[in-house]
Design a protein around this motif. Structure first.
Motif, short mmCIF file in Angstrom:
data_model
loop_
_atom_site.label_atom_id
_atom_site.label_comp_id
_atom_site.label_asym_id
_atom_site.label_seq_id
_atom_site.Cartn_x
_atom_site.Cartn_y
_atom_site.Cartn_z
N ALA A 164 0.84 -1.20 0.00
CA ALA A 164 0.00 0.00 0.00
C ALA A 164 0.88 1.25 0.00
O ALA A 164 1.84 1.35 0.76
N LYS A 165 0.55 2.20 -0.86
CA LYS A 165 1.35 3.40 -1.00
C LYS A 165 1.06 4.39 0.13
O LYS A 165 -0.04 4.41 0.68
N VAL A 166 2.04 5.20 0.43
CA VAL A 166 1.91 6.24 1.45
C VAL A 166 2.32 7.56 0.83
O VAL A 166 3.37 7.65 0.17
N ASP A 167 1.49 8.59 1.00
CA ASP A 167 1.81 9.87 0.37
C ASP A 167 2.86 10.64 1.17
O ASP A 167 3.32 10.20 2.24
N ALA A 168 3.23 11.81 0.66
CA ALA A 168 4.32 12.57 1.25
C ALA A 168 4.01 13.09 2.65
O ALA A 168 4.92 13.43 3.40
N ALA A 169 2.73 13.13 3.02
CA ALA A 169 2.34 13.58 4.36
C ALA A 169 2.27 12.42 5.35
O ALA A 169 2.00 12.64 6.53
N GLY A 170 2.48 11.20 4.85
CA GLY A 170 2.44 10.04 5.74
C GLY A 170 1.11 9.34 5.80
O GLY A 170 0.88 8.51 6.68
N CYS A 171 0.21 9.61 4.86
CA CYS A 171 -1.11 8.99 4.85
C CYS A 171 -1.13 7.80 3.89
O CYS A 171 -0.84 7.96 2.69
N PRO A 172 -1.47 6.60 4.37
CA PRO A 172 -1.50 5.42 3.51
C PRO A 172 -2.77 5.34 2.68
O PRO A 172 -3.86 5.73 3.14
N VAL A 276 4.83 19.57 18.43
CA VAL A 276 3.92 19.59 17.28
C VAL A 276 4.43 18.73 16.13
O VAL A 276 3.68 17.95 15.53
N ASP A 277 5.69 18.87 15.77
CA ASP A 277 6.21 18.12 14.62
C ASP A 277 6.11 16.61 14.85
O ASP A 277 5.76 15.85 13.94
N GLU A 278 6.42 16.16 16.06
CA GLU A 278 6.35 14.72 16.35
C GLU A 278 4.92 14.22 16.27
O GLU A 278 4.65 13.15 15.69
N ILE A 279 3.98 14.96 16.83
CA ILE A 279 2.57 14.55 16.77
C ILE A 279 2.09 14.54 15.33
O ILE A 279 1.43 13.59 14.89
N ALA A 280 2.43 15.58 14.57
CA ALA A 280 2.00 15.65 13.17
C ALA A 280 2.51 14.47 12.36
O ALA A 280 1.81 13.96 11.47
N SER A 281 3.71 14.00 12.67
CA SER A 281 4.30 12.90 11.90
C SER A 281 3.54 11.60 12.09
O SER A 281 3.68 10.67 11.28
N ASN A 282 2.74 11.49 13.14
CA ASN A 282 1.98 10.27 13.40
C ASN A 282 0.51 10.36 12.97
O ASN A 282 -0.18 9.34 12.91
N LEU A 283 0.02 11.56 12.70
CA LEU A 283 -1.40 11.73 12.40
C LEU A 283 -1.80 11.16 11.04
O LEU A 283 -2.95 10.75 10.85
N GLY A 284 -0.87 11.13 10.08
CA GLY A 284 -1.21 10.66 8.75
C GLY A 284 -1.71 9.23 8.72
O GLY A 284 -2.58 8.87 7.92
#
Length: 409
Positions: A164-172, A276-284
């Protein structure tokens, strides 16, 4: 295949399993750091805050994982107040210190003090009558289908491993069969009806009901967070459920993850920007669970991929429970935030916060998946015990055997 995303999702699956393994995992503030786990009396499991039905009081509950309270710690409710969401202009600290299990001193800033035995379920009334406090064993209202959550993460992880592909924001980009499989696993436990892994867990609870006039000096919008304070530093803190431990240090090695969370536990909401950056990296990852990227609450589809989830990450990093104390109607977790930021004006008269019977974990997940409050369900809608939002001390009495033996953990 995106190996980073796959590894991150596997870490989330392990985190879900850890919810049920060991004393510090028995509440929404799970998988904590060694210094917190080392003294369960300093470990905050859950925080609840809501307006009383009489419209005159703020009700507060801090669940502590340990089966006793420490005489070396302060247990503190911080209540910030203001006239606009996100902007507080006054603060009140409700601070409790135990000299023994039958002797506590609680102060509401400089305004009032209660001292004595807090074990009576009617509450220990303060000197000027502005608040009352109970402290002792109670059943914890938090409920969570941990095994179903882990199985759901495992399905998503398998899809990532399969390409499954994942986009540049981290969303699969999960396909329709994967989306259906994830949702089905989340609603069940090992293929059967959903089960609450935390059923029957007894906590040590500090419960306070306080006059609104004592805590709303800055305005009717209240932002609440809790902390345990040692002689030299803050040891643990809690605001909303899940965020602090579900979205920090997910991929990092244990020693780095622990250091990250130690820093978080010692911080205040004013320090939120550094997380913020760490949380954002997991939201995708959550954004992709419904097969659609960019429909997570507050996601910015026009922003650069690295900034897509920053608005929600900033809100979560602030990590305070927002209560509209002008309202005595309390039905929705995230109600104040959604009214202010999401255009949900129908919630403007809801107190929000977190009352004992809210399905907070399902709302939290749903908002992260597709921006609605009820799209994701782990198959559970209530705790096994009956709790109250109106009758002090609100939480159900503990299981008689657990209370008699002290087997709270």
């Amino acid at each position: 295949m995106n190996r980073t995303a796959a590894t991150r999702l596997q870490a989330l699956a392990c985190l879900a399993l850890s919810l049920g393994l060991g004393h510090a995992a028995q509440a929404s503030d799970h998988l904590d750091t060694p210094s917190v786990i080392g003294d369960p009396r300093a470990d905050i499991g859950d925080l609840y805050a809501w307006t009383a039905p009489d419209g005159k009081h703020l009700n507060l509950v801090m669940d502590i994982v340990g089966h006793t309270f420490s005489d070396k710690l302060d247990y503190v409710f911080h209540i910030d107040s203001g006239k606009r969401f996100g902007h507080s202009t006054a603060s009140t600290a409700l601070r409790c210190r135990f000299s023994s299990g039958t002797d506590v001193t609680c102060t509401a800033g400089d305004a009032d003090k209660a001292q004595g035995n807090p074990g009576d379920s009617k509450g220990l009334v303060s000197e000027h009558g502005s608040f009352r406090v109970f402290a002792g064993p109670r059943d914890d209202p938090f409920f969570n289908n941990v095994k179903g959550t882990r199985a759901a993460y495992d399905k998503a992880h398998a899809a990532l491993e399969a390409g499954a592909k994942v986009d540049a924001a981290g969303c699969p980009a999960f396909d329709a069969p994967t989306v259906r499989a994830v949702a089905d696993e989340w609603r069940h436990t090992q293929g059967g009806p959903a089960k609450n892994l935390l059923a029957g867990w007894t906590t040590s609870a500090i419960v306070i009901s306080i006059d609104l006039g004592t805590v709303n000096k800055g305005g009717p919008l209240l932002a609440v967070w809790a902390a345990t304070q040692g002689p030299t530093r803050q040891i643990d803190r809690a605001g909303r459920p899940l965020t602090g431990n579900a979205l920090l240090g997910t991929l990092a090695p244990e020693e780095i993850s622990d250091a990250f969370k130690e820093t978080y536990n010692m911080a205040t909401p004013a320090d939120g920007a550094k997380f913020v950056d760490e949380i954002a990296s997991n939201l995708g990852l959550y954004d992709g669970f419904d097969g659609k990227c960019g429909n997570q609450w507050l996601a910015d589809g026009k922003a650069a991929p690295a900034r897509r989830y920053h608005a929600l990450a900033a809100l979560l990093a602030d990590d305070r429970l927002w209560v509209n104390s002008a309202s005595a109607t309390c039905t929705q977790f995230f109600a104040v935030e959604r009214a202010a930021l999401g255009g949900n004006r129908e919630l403007a008269k809801d107190c929000g916060g977190r009352a004992p019977n809210y399905s907070a974990s399902n709302v939290w997940r749903s908002m992260l998946v597709d921006g609605t409050p009820d799209s994701v369900s782990d198959g559970l809608t209530r705790d096994e015990r009956a709790h109250s939002d109106s009758v002090f001390p609100f939480l159900a009495a503990p299981d008689a055997q657990a209370a008699a033996t002290g087997a709270y953990q």
